[in-house]
Design a protein around this motif. Structure first.
Motif, PDB file in Angstrom:
ATOM      1  N   ARG A 179      -3.017   0.458  -6.260  1.00 32.26           N
ATOM      2  CA  ARG A 179      -2.909   1.249  -5.275  1.00 32.26           C
ATOM      3  C   ARG A 179      -0.974   1.890  -6.126  1.00 32.26           C
ATOM      4  O   ARG A 179      -0.823   3.420  -6.171  1.00 32.26           O
ATOM      5  N   ASP A 180      -0.778   1.277  -6.677  1.00 31.80           N
ATOM      6  CA  ASP A 180       0.956   1.301  -6.656  1.00 31.80           C
ATOM      7  C   ASP A 180       0.376   2.123  -8.471  1.00 31.80           C
ATOM      8  O   ASP A 180       0.850   3.470  -8.697  1.00 31.80           O
ATOM      9  N   HIS A 240      -6.252   8.948   2.459  1.00 32.61           N
ATOM     10  CA  HIS A 240      -6.727   7.484   1.662  1.00 32.61           C
ATOM     11  C   HIS A 240      -6.773   6.373   2.400  1.00 32.61           C
ATOM     12  O   HIS A 240      -7.636   5.656   1.815  1.00 32.61           O
ATOM     13  N   VAL A 241      -5.163   6.072   1.150  1.00 35.43           N
ATOM     14  CA  VAL A 241      -5.112   5.284   1.416  1.00 35.43           C
ATOM     15  C   VAL A 241      -4.676   4.100   2.964  1.00 35.43           C
ATOM     16  O   VAL A 241      -5.004   2.581   3.454  1.00 35.43           O
ATOM     17  N   TRP A 280      -9.998   0.381  -4.454  1.00 37.12           N
ATOM     18  CA  TRP A 280      -9.820   0.240  -5.193  1.00 37.12           C
ATOM     19  C   TRP A 280      -8.076   0.736  -5.600  1.00 37.12           C
ATOM     20  O   TRP A 280      -7.269   0.086  -6.159  1.00 37.12           O
ATOM     21  N   PHE A 281      -8.442   1.962  -5.381  1.00 38.89           N
ATOM     22  CA  PHE A 281      -7.360   3.011  -4.581  1.00 38.89           C
ATOM     23  C   PHE A 281      -6.498   2.435  -3.547  1.00 38.89           C
ATOM     24  O   PHE A 281      -5.320   2.781  -3.703  1.00 38.89           O
ATOM     25  N   ARG A 282      -7.107   1.654  -2.508  1.00 43.13           N
ATOM     26  CA  ARG A 282      -6.897   1.071  -1.131  1.00 43.13           C
ATOM     27  C   ARG A 282      -5.570  -0.201  -1.532  1.00 43.13           C
ATOM     28  O   ARG A 282      -4.788  -0.653  -0.649  1.00 43.13           O
ATOM     29  N   TYR A 311      -0.507   5.859  -7.234  1.00 40.91           N
ATOM     30  CA  TYR A 311       1.238   6.123  -7.188  1.00 40.91           C
ATOM     31  C   TYR A 311       2.397   6.861  -7.880  1.00 40.91           C
ATOM     32  O   TYR A 311       2.758   7.614  -8.083  1.00 40.91           O
ATOM     33  N   LEU A 336      -2.708  11.618  -0.248  1.00 44.50           N
ATOM     34  CA  LEU A 336      -2.539   9.727  -0.710  1.00 44.50           C
ATOM     35  C   LEU A 336      -2.698   9.129   1.081  1.00 44.50           C
ATOM     36  O   LEU A 336      -3.213   8.168   0.860  1.00 44.50           O
ATOM     37  N   SER A 337      -2.096   9.525   1.648  1.00 44.94           N
ATOM     38  CA  SER A 337      -2.026   8.816   2.681  1.00 44.94           C
ATOM     39  C   SER A 337      -2.966   8.581   3.736  1.00 44.94           C
ATOM     40  O   SER A 337      -3.502   7.457   4.492  1.00 44.94           O
ATOM     41  N   GLU A 370     -11.457   9.957  -2.983  1.00 50.63           N
ATOM     42  CA  GLU A 370     -11.454   9.096  -3.886  1.00 50.63           C
ATOM     43  C   GLU A 370     -11.630  10.227  -5.291  1.00 50.63           C
ATOM     44  O   GLU A 370     -11.397  10.083  -5.771  1.00 50.63           O
TER      45      GLU A 370
END
Length: 628
Positions: A568-569, A598-599, A562-564, A572, A595-596, A606
């Motif tokens: 994501r928004d 993981h995404v 879900w974080f990807r 951030y 952040l980068s 996570e």
């Protein structure tokens, strides 16, 4: 089950009934059935005492109102919890000449204190937090159950002591501070929760599990009356003739006494071994089908609903299911941070809360499998911890320059090996034991945070105060039982079920059961890499083999995905936007890298990202909303 709050002071505080009612209202979700208050105003050499209570009626629904007073002794009680041996204690007290007006366990607590004083808590079998005004002794008495299932918080303001089941009620008292505890903030990144007795609020502390406290003449004294038996080496006592049968007998008794209720009840069923064992034993003692409740996700590899259905069908349960999405998490997470008065350290909080709401449509109490892993050695770390000393014998250059880079390069599917080798490299128990479930080591924390975190070891910390001769397994279990369990899992269980106005009972965290298991050799808990051996053996005739032999999965919410994607928004915005309240805590290059990585799918951060996101939500929805 209830919520309690109030204050005691050596002088008139200027606060009154309106303040007390506001404090009660703040925790009304803990006890929506009724509420009560009692204030003894300060006089010459007489303290001011305010007692507030809200009640979720489980036992003696028509009676047991609180605050409960005894006119003969001038003693007043507010109490949160359940005593499972209250009938036995009542009979003892009647034989000693004490009289009872009702059938509640609350009255048993009150009369037990009159009879045995502070030692009464050593006779209690249950979960509880209590505040009792001892009129003849002119003192306040507080106590919390052995494993810390029920919470109790303190805030000292000069000669006034505030207390309550949840922090939010204390913050409504005139002049209550709302500052960040920076020492606790630094610990939060090592544990993913704040280890007691601290909280993230400066000046607010938890009463430790297995402790009582007395407040008299403006002084608070805290004493420990219980430590989990794994603190010391196994006693040199004869082994039972049939340890498995003895364990099953103790567990079944722990389940049976927790099924005493005057209202409908059920059980949370994940489909794992622990909750499945509880519902199987409940079925033995129930004339009706057990009400079971399970939660899952659309992402099939994260969902255990199929396993829960199999168990429910096997025991003939009346089964209920709930399926969650990323939208559910984003919608409810801010509210749950407010319920917890702290960052939500585990992603499972949201499913547990929504499952509690679902269960609350038909029952007021549930049994859960919480505590089995911490009692019986069910986590992978319990097996891996045995290799710590051997791994540290390897040359440091080999570990840091060859093994560590190779491990970091492994794909996420090898996450347990990656976690194990990173943790085994930490020689200090005070770093390694928290990090098995923690976010960061001390070095990793310091690389991320732009904060002056002192690297204190606190040799007297309860969770590390084991006997030097203890086994490796008992040492890590003792840490789990005194830190990870009360300050994280039990806090989660209490807040999420109470937020939905239902009660949760945990048979595995029974002191008699814990004493029995702790007196057995380690091999009855862990054999090779198989944990909870004793429970698996005991369930052979009660559960399908496929459930008994399943490896531990854990209740994972798919936030890594879900974080990807859908979150994501959201992530951030909370961590990097101009509106972020916490971005100044971090070295920006390291924050951007986390952040980068993981995404982009290069690393799975996570747990760390969840930790950071919830700290931000706590600032927005708890700290700022409580500010004057």
């Amino acid at each position: 089950m209830c919520g309690l709050t109030g204050w005691v002071s050596t002088h008139a505080t200027g606060a009154g009934a309106a303040h007390l009612r506001a404090m009660i209202h703040a925790i009304r979700h803990r006890g929506p059935d009724e509420s009560g208050e009692h204030i003894l105003y300060a006089g010459d050499a007489t303290p001011e005492v305010a007692l507030g209570h809200c009640r979720l009626s489980i036992i003696d629904v028509g009676g047991g109102q609180q605050p409960m007073g005894d006119d003969d002794s001038g003693t007043w009680l507010i109490y949160n919890g359940e005593l499972y041996n209250f009938v036995e204690l009542r009979e003892q007290l009647v034989a000693l000449g004490y009289r009872f007006n009702g059938a509640s366990d609350t009255e048993v607590v009150l009369q037990a204190y009159r009879c045995w004083g502070t030692d009464c808590v050593t006779r209690f079998r249950g979960m509880f937090a209590l505040a009792l005004w001892d009129g003849p002794g002119q003192r306040m008495f507080f106590a919390r159950d052995p494993f810390g299932k029920k919470p109790l918080f303190f805030l000292r303001q000069g000669a006034t002591l505030l207390f309550g089941s949840e922090i939010k009620s204390l913050l409504l008292f005139p002049g209550a501070p709302t500052a960040v505890n920076e020492n606790a903030l630094c610990d939060y990144f090592l544990y993913r929760y704040v280890p007691g007795p601290q909280t993230l609020y400066a000046g607010i502390e938890k009463l430790p599990p297995g402790s009582w406290a007395t407040w008299q003449d403006g002084a608070l004294q805290i004493e420990t009356y219980y430590r989990p038996p794994d603190r010391r080496p196994r006693p040199a006592t004869p082994q039972p003739a049939d340890p498995v049968a003895g364990f099953l007998s103790h567990l079944e008794d722990a389940v049976a006494v927790r099924m005493v209720s005057d209202v409908p009840f059920g059980a949370f069923l994940s489909g794992g071994l622990d909750s499945s064992a509880i519902v199987a034993l409940m079925a033995r003692h129930s004339a009706r089908p057990v009400q079971t409740y399970s939660v899952g996700f659309a992402e099939a590899r994260y969902s255990e609903l199929d396993h829960a259905r199999r168990v429910a069908k096997h025991i003939g349960a009346d089964h209920h299911e709930l399926v969650l999405s990323a939208d559910d998490l984003m919608q409810h997470l801010p509210a749950l941070v407010k319920y917890r008065d702290a960052p939500v350290s585990e992603t499972a909080d949201i499913p547990i809360y929504l499952l509690s709401l679902k269960a609350g449509e038909s029952v007021k109490m549930v049994l859960t499998g919480e505590g089995s892993d911490e009692l019986l050695g069910g986590y992978p770390k319990h097996a891996f911890e045995r290799y710590a000393r051997a791994y540290q014998w390897l040359p440091p250059l080999l570990r840091s320059h060859l093994i560590a880079p190779l491990v970091r390069a492994l794909p996420f599917r090898f996450r347990r090996i990656k976690t194990a080798l990173a943790n085994l490299d930490l020689a200090d128990d005070r770093q390694r034991l928290p990090r098995w479930f923690g976010a960061l080591s001390h070095d990793e924390r310091d690389a991320l945070l732009d904060l002056p975190c002192a690297d204190e070891r606190n040799d007297g910390a309860t969770q590390f105060a084991c006997s030097p001769g203890n086994s490796v397994l008992r040492r890590i279990l003792y840490f789990d039982q005194t830190s990870w369990l009360p300050d994280n899992l039990l806090e989660r269980g209490d807040r999420m079920t109470m937020a939905a106005s239902i009660e949760a009972r945990m048979p595995f965290l029974d002191e008699r059961l814990a004493a029995y298991v702790s007196a057995l050799p380690d091999r009855y808990r862990l054999r090779g890499h198989t944990g909870k051996w004793l429970l698996r053996q005991a369930m052979h005739e009660l559960l399908p083999a496929s459930i008994i032999k399943r490896p531990k999965i854990g209740f994972r919410v798919p936030v890594d995905l879900w974080f990807r994607g859908p979150m994501r928004d959201y992530l951030y915005d909370h961590l990097t936007s101009a509106d972020s309240r916490t971005r100044h805590y971090y070295h920006r290059p390291r924050l951007d890298a986390v952040l980068s990585e993981h995404v982009d799918g290069r690393q799975n951060h996570e747990k760390l990202l969840w930790t950071m996101l919830n700290l931000e939500l706590w600032h927005r929805h708890c700290l700022e909303s409580a500010a004057p």
